[in-house]
Scaffold this active site. Structure first.
Site, PDB file in Angstrom:
ATOM      1  N   ARG A  27     -27.870  61.195 -58.093  1.00 42.73           N
ATOM      2  CA  ARG A  27     -28.744  60.031 -57.943  1.00 42.73           C
ATOM      3  C   ARG A  27     -27.960  58.725 -57.935  1.00 42.73           C
ATOM      4  NH1 ARG A  27     -34.148  61.500 -59.554  1.00 42.73           N
ATOM      5  NH2 ARG A  27     -34.595  59.404 -60.274  1.00 42.73           N
ATOM      6  N   TRP A  73     -27.851  53.291 -63.819  1.00 43.85           N
ATOM      7  CA  TRP A  73     -27.419  52.563 -62.629  1.00 43.85           C
ATOM      8  C   TRP A  73     -27.797  51.111 -62.905  1.00 43.85           C
ATOM      9  CZ3 TRP A  73     -29.405  49.600 -58.585  1.00 43.85           C
ATOM     10  CH2 TRP A  73     -28.631  49.543 -57.418  1.00 43.85           C
ATOM     11  N   ASN A  99     -35.800  54.388 -67.185  1.00 46.16           N
ATOM     12  CA  ASN A  99     -35.503  54.254 -65.760  1.00 46.16           C
ATOM     13  C   ASN A  99     -36.542  53.283 -65.205  1.00 46.16           C
ATOM     14  OD1 ASN A  99     -34.887  54.554 -63.108  1.00 46.16           O
ATOM     15  ND2 ASN A  99     -35.422  56.716 -62.960  1.00 46.16           N
ATOM     16  N   GLY A 100     -36.110  52.236 -64.520  1.00 46.95           N
ATOM     17  CA  GLY A 100     -37.061  51.259 -63.978  1.00 46.95           C
ATOM     18  C   GLY A 100     -36.665  49.849 -64.403  1.00 46.95           C
ATOM     19  N   GLU A 485     -28.255  55.192 -37.049  1.00 40.94           N
ATOM     20  CA  GLU A 485     -28.058  56.192 -38.096  1.00 40.94           C
ATOM     21  C   GLU A 485     -26.582  56.573 -38.203  1.00 40.94           C
ATOM     22  OE1 GLU A 485     -29.582  57.119 -40.530  1.00 40.94           O
ATOM     23  OE2 GLU A 485     -28.850  59.090 -41.072  1.00 40.94           O
ATOM     24  N   HIS A 508     -24.835  40.809 -25.143  1.00 41.49           N
ATOM     25  CA  HIS A 508     -25.392  39.595 -25.755  1.00 41.49           C
ATOM     26  C   HIS A 508     -24.678  39.228 -27.057  1.00 41.49           C
ATOM     27  CE1 HIS A 508     -28.517  39.607 -22.735  1.00 41.49           C
ATOM     28  NE2 HIS A 508     -28.623  40.907 -22.941  1.00 41.49           N
TER      29      HIS A 508
END
Ligand code: AGP
Length: 612
Positions: A27, A73, A99-100, A485, A508
């Site tokens: 994660r 994180w 978490n949050g 991608e 362009h």
């Protein structure tokens, strides 16, 4: 993003917790910590990897049959030992992992400081546990009551687990906006941000809903209450996950394994949805709401990152086959605009994880304006799947590599099925074309298999471009999202700057960048605009750019111009993204490996972006 694991039962908790953290490493995180309850409540945490935490724990007493662990994180406060979770309350009676984001943490912190609370960290998480302790002590309430009261005050998202020194047989956990799963074993409970740490021990799980609190006690059944004290009946579901799906199975990286799984995962995405005669596509989410699709005046596709690229492919498909106008929106932009949404709109939310905070918020906004929400998710039971009115799972199996590969091709497959099914119902696609496309879709797994045969060639090409500083990816029509991608894959895992452009846009602006140092990847398979793409290749050549071309088998024109040519099998234009993406995934992978990058866990990235 952050990972949560919890355990209460008859076994030693810490081996289960550490193993669980390892399963959640994909994660993305920057620090890790653990709390166990034995003679007292112990907390150990450190910046770095789970292996650093393990090394730190070697001489510590971490015995105990109840505990929790966390990978962080960083959002509020830099990644360091103090900001890592778990966090103690002031008296060290309580510990919390989270978490949050608690959005109103600053106001609450200020009030708690007035009440004499001192803070060790810069985190919003510490504010929450201090608030719970303050409520508990000042009002004489139970821990559950204090948690309920605190969660009624906070604004934001959370998945939390709390341990209390004074209650050695209970774990309290709650969620809002961040996922939390409870595993129910034999006289034991596990808790985690997703099912991967749980599947080894039990297949029976309960997914908590927003504002629900789980009370897990030894010898008792799981109890669920809301933050407003309403009792809920726990709905137990069976996991379909296998342990082998979470292992590398001989591959060097999860990303490579997932690239090579694509013949199977694409097949799994359409399996059971096409009848034997190739004349009916059955997708329950469409059949059950067919009036919505028949009367749809517009489709809005909302997503982020790779899922947004799949959405762009979907745009071409829906417009070609179902003749419904489509807009593709970044969820993060859509949610903060004042978009015009009608009740006749269908909003398709695409998300591998089903937890992307911006996409969830976009759904809520569209829902509040009366739109019908169709979720395309990979993770079963995820928040986006549950927030949607209907939807389809992509069935790609767990995607562990942070760089999305098989989830993208599965999303494109589901979008193709949807466009075909809706086009057929609306009468915007004739029967022979429908049959031809449906039959062709079922040849794609075999053609992906053949495309994967390019592996060795791509590996060789990657050696030449390992130290390039920039890359340009060009494509037209269905291949424009493929170019985007390809560029995203390279950026994410090799840290080389790359941009995707519609080939004709090169003139362009980006053409100014082209010199002999600039590799240009061109997807040149289009039938309708082939000559135009060939002209673009000529323009790059004239400026000494180096061309890596993806062409249809047997192509000789581009072969004569490009420095390197990768041939993919011929297919219908709308299905080309399912093949053309494969060599680009491999190219990014091998360049990253050559550069010694952490392919599966690239720096700064998280697998599911559960915060804004
Ligand atoms: C893809 O390689 C990325 N890691 C990222 O862009 C991802 O696609 C994006 O965060 C959306 O995630 P989701 O599909 O889980 O919503």
């Amino acid at each position: 993003m952050c990972g949560i694991v919890g355990y209460i039962g008859p076994r030693e908790a810490h081996p289960i917790l550490i193993k669980g953290l390892k399963r959640l490493e994909y994660r993305g995180y920057d620090s890790a910590g653990i709390a166990v309850l034995n003679s007292t409540l112990k907390v150990y945490k450190t910046k770095g990897k789970v292996s650093d935490l393990e090394a730190f724990l070697v001489d510590k007493d971490i015995s105990g049959t109840i505990g929790m662990a966390h990978t962080r994180w960083a959002t509020h406060g830099e990644p360091n030992n103090v900001n890592a979770h778990p966090h103690f309350s002031q008296s060290e009676e309580l510990a919390l992992i989270h978490n949050g984001i608690i959005e109103n943490y600053a106001v609450i912190k200020e009030e708690l400081i007035q009440h004499g609370y001192v803070f060790q960290s810069n985190t919003d998480t510490e504010v929450l546990i201090q608030l719970i302790e303050y409520i508990k002590k000042s009002s004489g309430s139970t821990l559950l009551e204090a948690v309920q009261s605190a969660l009624c005050q906070v604004v934001g998202a959370y998945a939390i687990v709390i341990l209390s020194k004074t209650d050695r047989s209970t774990i309290i956990a709650a969620r809002k906006g961040s996922p939390l799963v409870v595993g129910i074993g034999q006289d034991e409970f596990l808790l985690a941000s997703d099912a991967s740490p749980i599947v080894e021990y039990t297949k029976d799980v309960v997914y908590l809903d927003d504002e629900e609190i789980a009370i897990l006690q030894r010898g008792e059944k799981i109890k669920i209450k809301t933050i407003r004290d309403v009792e809920k009946h726990p709905e137990v579901t069976k996991l379909e996950l296998n342990l082998s799906q979470l292992e590398k199975e001989g591959y060097d990286h999860f990303m490579l394994k997932e690239i090579f799984e694509q013949p199977k995962t694409i097949r799994d995405s359409y399996r059971g949805r096409i009848n034997e005669g190739n004349d009916v596509i059955s997708m329950a989410g469409i059949i059950d709401h067919i009036d919505r699709f028949m009367n749809a005046r517009r489709i809005i596709i909302t997503a982020a990152g790779t899922s947004w690229h799949a959405g762009l492919v979907g745009e071409y498909m829906f417009e070609d086959l179902a003749r419904i106008p489509v807009e593709v929106e970044y969820s993060s932009e859509f949610r903060y605009r004042n978009p015009i949404i009608h009740e006749t709109d269908i909003v398709i939310a695409i998300s591998q994880s089903g937890e992307t905070a911006d996409t969830l918020a976009a759904i809520e906004l569209a829902k509040s304006k009366g739109a019908f929400i169709y979720g395309i998710c990979n993770v079963v039971g995820s928040s986006i799947a549950r927030a949607s009115h209907a939807g389809s799972y992509t069935h790609a199996g767990p995607e562990i590599g942070v760089a999305s590969t098989k989830a993208f091709t599965a999303q494109v497959t589901v979008l193709a099925l949807m466009a075909l099914a809706i086009g057929r119902k609306r009468g915007t696609i004739d029967t022979p074309t429908f049959h031809r496309l449906v039959a062709e879709l079922q040849t794609i797994p075999e053609k992906v298999e053949q495309t994967l045969g390019l592996d060795k060639d791509v590996k060789e090409i990657s050696k030449i471009f390992t130290y390039s500083r920039n890359f340009l990816y060009l494509g037209r029509g269905y291949n424009f999202p493929v170019a985007l991608e390809g560029a995203l894959k390279l950026k994410e895992i090799s840290y080389i700057h790359a941009e995707g452009y519609p080939a004709a846009e090169m003139k362009h602006g980006p053409i100014a960048l082209i010199d002999r140092e600039m590799p240009v990847v061109v997807i040149a398979t289009n039938k309708g605009t082939y000559d135009k793409v060939v002209s673009n290749i000529q323009e790059v050549k004239a400026r000494q750019g180096r061309i890596i071309a993806i062409v249809t088998k047997g192509d000789s024109t581009v072969k004569g111009l490009a420095d390197f040519c990768l041939e993919i099998p011929e297919t219908e234009e709308m299905l080309v993204p399912l093949l053309a993406t494969i060599p680009l995934q491999l190219l990014a992978y091998y360049i990253a490996v050559n550069r010694d990058c952490n392919v599966d866990q690239p720096r700064n990235l998280a697998k599911s972006v559960t915060v804004e």
